[in-house]
Scaffold this active site. Structure first.
Site: not given
Length: 326
Positions: A154-156, A158-159
């Protein structure tokens, strides 16, 4: 040349991935697909996204005939579809022998017990799930190369994980605290009043209950406190993370931990200098900035990515290129 089928190509992530694959000399697009009942079937991608007017491809309905054509012609399929849709499609294409890159959350947890709570369904394919690898590209490249079932993070996560994983051996038992802000494209293309640009105001959501919290915790091997926020900008994520490090940790120890990214071309790390979302938008990059207080033992690290790129489409492309050794 590897042929890639993209299912769910009408959404923000699917369209972005289409543009990325189209630009790759060693990849070709086998086809772009949407569901049989989609209002976008038969339309040109450029009709939905004029910015991609250079891509002369239409969106085809994913019929049984289309699925058979994908199996016959494609080397890999990318699923930019709802979790419950990817659940079935990923297993079906995997069992046909194709490499599957799933952008949903349907294969991110190895434990089937997680799915009813966080995704609202029982996982029906434990044998396929057992083969799935978490596609955090900078950390799991060997595993991505060796399997045909890749769950793109997911995007969060990954960050957050890009910032936290180098620190794993320096963390105490105290939960890292992650506050992250995402642009409205993270909510998808479907029209909803609360994500209408004129309605959006910076606000937290999913407090102490967002499905990305256990995803981050599972991959980090430690519980975290994660609070996402919706920001009034189109794309990008900025995660600001506060962590307590073990007594005796020095600034040099932190710098040494982050040196793991010295040979990672898409990750930039800076000490005492913090990233901006604008610097990573429309790029596949992750920018990290950190500062450590040796007296208190607390470190603050900020991570900036484009949610549609490094947080989705470009990381899927990274995994495709790793898998096929391109």
């Amino acid at each position: 040349m590897k042929n890639i089928a993209i299912i769910g190509a009408s959404g923000y992530t699917g369209a972005q991935l289409t543009a990325l694959v189209h630009a790759e000399s060693e990849l070709s697009i086998q086809g772009l697909y949407v569901s049989e009942n989609s209002l976008d079937k038969g339309r040109a991608l450029a009709d939905l996204y004029p910015v991609y007017s250079h891509i002369d491809l239409a969106l085809s309905p994913l019929t049984e005939e289309a699925k058979a054509k994908i199996v016959a012609e494609a080397d890999a399929v990318v699923l930019a579809t709802e979790h419950s849709v990817s659940l079935h499609l990923a297993a079906w294409f995997y069992n046909q022998g194709l490499a599957v890159f799933d952008l949903s959350g349907a294969y991110r947890f190895s434990d089937v017990a997680q799915y009813p709570k966080w995704y609202g369904f029982e996982h029906e394919y434990p044998e396929v799930l057992a083969k799935a690898v978490y596609g955090l590209a900078e950390w799991n490249a060997k595993e991505v190369a060796a399997t045909k079932m890749i769950a793109v993070p997911g995007c969060y996560p990954t960050a957050s994980l890009t910032a936290l994983k180098p620190l794993k051996n320096l963390l105490t038992s105290a939960y890292p605290v992650i506050n992250a802000v995402s642009g409205v494209t993270g909510a998808g293309r479907k029209a909803q009043l609360h994500t209408s640009f004129c309605e959006v105001s910076l606000t937290p959501y999913g407090v102490l209950g967002h499905r990305h919290q256990p995803e981050i915790a599972t991959q980090l091997g430690q519980e975290v406190i994660f609070t996402p926020h919706l920001g009034n900008f189109k794309r990008g994520i900025l995660a600001t993370i506060t962590v307590q490090l073990k007594p005796g940790t020095t600034t040099a120890d932190v710098a040494a931990a982050y040196s793991v990214y010295d040979q990672a071309p898409l990750v930039t790390v800076k000490q005492n200098q913090f990233p901006k979302v604008d610097d990573v938008v429309l790029t596949p990059n992750c920018h990290l900035g950190w500062k450590f207080d040796e007296n208190s033992g607390y470190l603050v690290v900020a991570s900036a990515i484009d949610n549609l790129m490094k947080g989705a489409a470009s990381q899927a492309l990274q995994c495709i290129k790793i898998h096929f050794n391109l």
